[in-house]
Design a protein around this motif. Sequence first.
Motif, mmCIF file in Angstrom:
data_model
loop_
_atom_site.group_PDB
_atom_site.id
_atom_site.type_symbol
_atom_site.label_atom_id
_atom_site.label_comp_id
_atom_site.label_asym_id
_atom_site.label_seq_id
_atom_site.Cartn_x
_atom_site.Cartn_y
_atom_site.Cartn_z
ATOM 1 N N PRO A 23 27.343 1.624 38.290
ATOM 2 C CA PRO A 23 28.885 1.869 38.209
ATOM 3 C C PRO A 23 29.424 2.727 37.060
ATOM 4 O O PRO A 23 30.523 2.905 36.915
ATOM 5 N N TYR A 24 28.397 2.897 36.199
ATOM 6 C CA TYR A 24 28.907 3.791 35.008
ATOM 7 C C TYR A 24 28.590 5.413 35.099
ATOM 8 O O TYR A 24 28.824 6.331 34.213
ATOM 9 N N LEU A 25 28.188 5.609 36.317
ATOM 10 C CA LEU A 25 28.004 7.184 36.589
ATOM 11 C C LEU A 25 29.166 7.813 36.983
ATOM 12 O O LEU A 25 30.161 7.609 37.579
ATOM 13 N N PRO A 26 29.718 9.029 36.098
ATOM 14 C CA PRO A 26 30.691 9.596 35.980
ATOM 15 C C PRO A 26 30.869 10.437 37.446
ATOM 16 O O PRO A 26 30.022 11.090 37.897
ATOM 17 N N ILE A 27 32.286 10.221 38.118
ATOM 18 C CA ILE A 27 32.460 10.846 39.323
ATOM 19 C C ILE A 27 33.498 11.780 39.279
ATOM 20 O O ILE A 27 33.489 13.017 39.699
ATOM 21 N N THR A 28 34.871 11.367 38.832
ATOM 22 C CA THR A 28 36.001 12.127 38.878
ATOM 23 C C THR A 28 35.908 13.060 37.673
ATOM 24 O O THR A 28 35.196 12.639 36.689
ATOM 25 N N PRO A 29 36.889 14.064 37.943
ATOM 26 C CA PRO A 29 36.937 15.130 36.759
ATOM 27 C C PRO A 29 37.472 14.181 35.617
ATOM 28 O O PRO A 29 36.988 14.749 34.377
ATOM 29 N N ASP A 30 38.362 13.270 35.679
ATOM 30 C CA ASP A 30 38.604 12.560 34.371
ATOM 31 C C ASP A 30 37.585 11.866 33.770
ATOM 32 O O ASP A 30 37.499 11.744 32.472
ATOM 33 N N GLU A 31 36.850 11.090 34.536
ATOM 34 C CA GLU A 31 35.538 10.464 33.946
ATOM 35 C C GLU A 31 34.566 11.620 33.439
ATOM 36 O O GLU A 31 33.962 11.024 32.252
ATOM 37 N N ILE A 32 34.446 12.698 33.974
ATOM 38 C CA ILE A 32 33.573 13.650 33.312
ATOM 39 C C ILE A 32 34.181 14.056 31.944
ATOM 40 O O ILE A 32 33.258 14.212 31.104
ATOM 41 N N ALA A 64 36.548 24.802 41.980
ATOM 42 C CA ALA A 64 37.894 24.212 41.690
ATOM 43 C C ALA A 64 37.706 22.722 41.113
ATOM 44 O O ALA A 64 38.615 22.360 40.176
ATOM 45 N N LEU A 65 36.578 22.072 41.445
ATOM 46 C CA LEU A 65 36.253 20.731 40.829
ATOM 47 C C LEU A 65 35.952 21.063 39.374
ATOM 48 O O LEU A 65 36.290 20.453 38.431
ATOM 49 N N PHE A 66 35.151 21.956 39.326
ATOM 50 C CA PHE A 66 34.562 22.330 37.975
ATOM 51 C C PHE A 66 35.848 22.553 36.661
ATOM 52 O O PHE A 66 35.934 22.427 35.696
ATOM 53 N N MET A 67 36.797 23.374 37.571
ATOM 54 C CA MET A 67 37.819 24.047 36.633
ATOM 55 C C MET A 67 38.886 23.119 36.541
ATOM 56 O O MET A 67 39.827 23.025 35.547
#
Length: 310
Positions: A23-32, A64-67
């Motif tokens: 459950p701790y794996l970052p998924i969203t841009p905010d989490e990353i 776009a996700l990377f940016m």
Amino acid sequence: MARKSVIITCAITGSLHTPSMSPYLPITPDEIVAESVAAAEAGASIIHLHARDPKDGRPSADPALFMEFLPRIKEQTNAVLNLTTGGAPGMSIDERLAAPERASPEMTSLNMGAINGGLFPALDRMKEFKYDWEPKFLGGTKSGSFDNSFTNIEAIMKRMGQEHGARFEFECYDVGHLYNLAHMMDQKLYEGPLFLQFILGVLGGIGADLDNLVLMLRTAERLFGQDFEWSVLAAGRHQMPMCTHNALMGGNVRVGLEDSLSIAPGELARSNADQVRKIRRILEELHYEIATPDEVRQRLALKGADRVGF
């Protein structure tokens, strides 16, 4: 001779672990962003980055996700941001390079040979999945392989190295990958300084044994002399022991949830920063200093954060 400070790389999310594994794996841009900033504050001078679809966590090559996270991480840290060119199994070379070519980072990864990256044993251990794509993705690694042909390696060296001035983290999953790199160097496709990442413990690559780590290092010394930087990435439970061994041999270390989801036997890491703090504590107790991002830029001859595209 004074020993060099140790470069800590943190690989934030990767493309191989699936959301059901932790459950701790970052998924969203905010989490990353949050995980990357915390890892840098904990002592990581290089942050290695993949992107995921924020809806279901599947690997994504969408620029776009990377940016959505690269400028925010750069704004909040001085860390070197190292983008994947490996992407995920099944991605074409153009998909894998779409985000790096858009972002023009200081560093990218570069896988130095094809491998059978077997994730399928995880299916026997997992009882439930959050998303339908996960079992098929993991099972597909039994019949598929990770395509890193000489053509693809050359394309990445030319498109990212020669055209964008990026330096590479050369990811070597077996001894033969070092010879592949030596061939590319002979063809004048890349000049040093070299930053080698010895990858141990992935099913399909060389095992996570101390003898194998020594073999990788001694082979690299025969091929490239003494003037190169090297690090170790050890999968799963091998992460901390192999990192410690490598530092004692004069090398650098890589941690992060891309490589291991654990912080101790039977205990999931709650963040990337937890792993960075643990390896930093081990290194400092052994009287090693931790390299700063600016030291990394000098040692690896990076172009500088002011010359990236984000």
